[in-house]
Every structure is written in structure tokens, then in C-alpha cells.
Design a protein around this motif. Structure first.
Motif, PDB file in Angstrom:
ATOM      1  N   GLY A   3       0.826  -1.196   0.000  1.00  0.00           N
ATOM      2  CA  GLY A   3       0.000   0.000   0.000  1.00  0.00           C
ATOM      3  C   GLY A   3       0.864   1.250   0.000  1.00  0.00           C
ATOM      4  N   CYS A   4       0.248   2.381  -0.344  1.00  0.00           N
ATOM      5  CA  CYS A   4       0.960   3.656  -0.340  1.00  0.00           C
ATOM      6  C   CYS A   4       0.098   4.707   0.341  1.00  0.00           C
ATOM      7  CB  CYS A   4       1.330   4.083  -1.754  1.00  0.00           C
ATOM      8  SG  CYS A   4      -0.075   4.547  -2.783  1.00  0.00           S
ATOM      9  N   THR A   5       0.721   5.817   0.632  1.00  0.00           N
ATOM     10  CA  THR A   5       0.016   6.931   1.258  1.00  0.00           C
ATOM     11  C   THR A   5      -0.696   7.766   0.199  1.00  0.00           C
ATOM     12  OG1 THR A   5       1.880   8.428   1.033  1.00  0.00           O
ATOM     13  CG2 THR A   5       1.782   7.083   3.068  1.00  0.00           C
ATOM     14  N   VAL A   6      -1.585   8.628   0.648  1.00  0.00           N
ATOM     15  CA  VAL A   6      -2.262   9.553  -0.256  1.00  0.00           C
ATOM     16  C   VAL A   6      -1.234  10.444  -0.948  1.00  0.00           C
ATOM     17  CG1 VAL A   6      -3.816  11.544  -0.338  1.00  0.00           C
ATOM     18  CG2 VAL A   6      -4.487   9.493   0.931  1.00  0.00           C
ATOM     19  N   ALA A   7      -0.237  10.915  -0.221  1.00  0.00           N
ATOM     20  CA  ALA A   7       0.782  11.807  -0.805  1.00  0.00           C
ATOM     21  C   ALA A   7       1.532  11.110  -1.938  1.00  0.00           C
ATOM     22  CB  ALA A   7       1.748  12.281   0.269  1.00  0.00           C
ATOM     23  N   THR A   8       1.910   9.860  -1.729  1.00  0.00           N
ATOM     24  CA  THR A   8       2.593   9.095  -2.784  1.00  0.00           C
ATOM     25  C   THR A   8       1.666   8.896  -3.975  1.00  0.00           C
ATOM     26  OG1 THR A   8       3.993   7.972  -1.171  1.00  0.00           O
ATOM     27  CG2 THR A   8       3.732   6.894  -3.309  1.00  0.00           C
TER      28      THR A   8
END
Length: 186
Positions: A3-8
């Protein structure tokens, strides 16, 4: 694929990538609606023809205004539309003359939703515009609601899967035609 962050995810959207993210009921696939190459990637992942059109999801109605012919929406329909958002109803509205054909497909209308899901809200707010929103599954297959299934099925076909829980709705958003009142998908 982790998974990744919203920023990424926002950085990847700016680079024309396809992401997956949680929505109210299922995992979605998304990209920048103004990037034709990115939209074509989404359609290739889904194995969906461009003629069918795609949904745009936003944090606010104002984000959708470049894609919607707002003046063509009858005043008596506005309250029903606007009061249903943010929420789990997608409305088919008249498309603006500048709405990309790779989004509207064969139609002169466009399907749009202002989501109440916190991850979708954050993505659209930080990206500053709506995203393409289509269920993360192959055309004709059931929508994906399990993270492990999403990773196994589409993990290698998307740039990242945004971390977050599904919103708890049992079904994908209802789709209604704002002009006719007809329910397109219940």
C-alpha cells in the motif's frame, strides 16, 4: 505491491499512473481524467471499452464543474443532486463541451459523484481535481472488496494501492440519470 500513502498516490497521479484506492463499497481504479494515456491504461487494466464511459469522483461539486454542463441541469433537479452529496449516489449529468471523450465515451453526459469516503476526499483535495473512479476488477467480474484479492489480481497492474478501509456500503454507488430520474444501476 504494498500500500501507499495519499501523498505518494498524488505524486503517481501527476506522473500519469493508475492507482487503486478504497471507496464506500469496493476498491476503485483511478487516474487523472484529463490524461488520455492514463485513462487508456485504466481501460486496458479493466479490459473495458472506451465507449462505455467512466465515472468521475470528487471531493466537492466545484471540482466537477469543468466536466459538467451546469447550466443544462434543470433548477428543480439541483436540490436532489446537491443534497445527496457527499454520498453514495453517482449522477449522470449533461457533459460540458470540453469533457474528454475518453471519459464520456459514446454519451453526451457524464457520470459524477462527490464521495464521502475520507481517502477519496483526501486524494481529490490533495490532487486538486476529480479522479476517474471505476471498480478495481476486470470487466464482467465481481467488484473486489478484499485487499489480498486486489493485490493478487491487480497489484502488478497499478502503481500503488492507497491504504485505507472500505466505507462499509454493501453495494457500489447507485447511478441515477439526473434529467430523467431513471435508476441506471441500483
Amino acid at each position: 505491491m504494498n500500500g501507499c500513502t495519499v501523498a505518494t498516490a498524488v505524486e503517481l497521479l501527476q506522473q500519469g499512473e493508475v492507482i487503486s484506492y478504497p471507496t464506500e463499497a469496493v476498491y476503485g481504479l483511478g487516474c487523472d481524467p484529463d490524461n488520455e494515456a492514463a485513462v487508456l491504461k485504466v481501460l486496458a487494466v479493466k479490459q473495458r471499452p472506451v465507449e462505455k464511459g467512466l465515472i468521475l469522483v470528487a471531493a466537492t461539486y466545484s471540482q466537477l464543474l469543468p466536466y459538467v454542463d451546469d447550466k443544462a441541469i434543470p433548477l428543480e433537479k439541483r436540490y436532489q443532486i446537491i443534497s445527496s452529496w457527499p454520498g453514495h449516489i453517482t449522477w449522470v449529468l449533461p457533459a460540458s463541451k470540453t469533457a474528454p471523450k475518453w471519459i464520456t465515451g459514446q454519451f453526451n453526459s457524464i457520470a459524477v459523484r462527490v464521495s464521502a469516503h475520507p481517502v477519496v476526499q483526501q486524494l481529490c483535495q490533495q490532487y486538486g481535481k476529480p479522479l476517474v473512479s471505476t471498480s478495481a476488477n476486470l470487466a464482467g467480474e465481481p467488484a473486489i472488496t478484499d485487499f489480498q484479492q486486489l493485490q493478487a489480481t491487480l497489484g502488478l497492474k497499478v502503481a500503488c494501492i492507497v491504504e485505507g478501509a472500505l466505507g462499509g456500503s454493501a453495494q457500489p454507488s447507485q447511478i441515477r440519470d439526473a434529467i430523467s430520474g431513471q435508476v441506471v444501476r441500483s
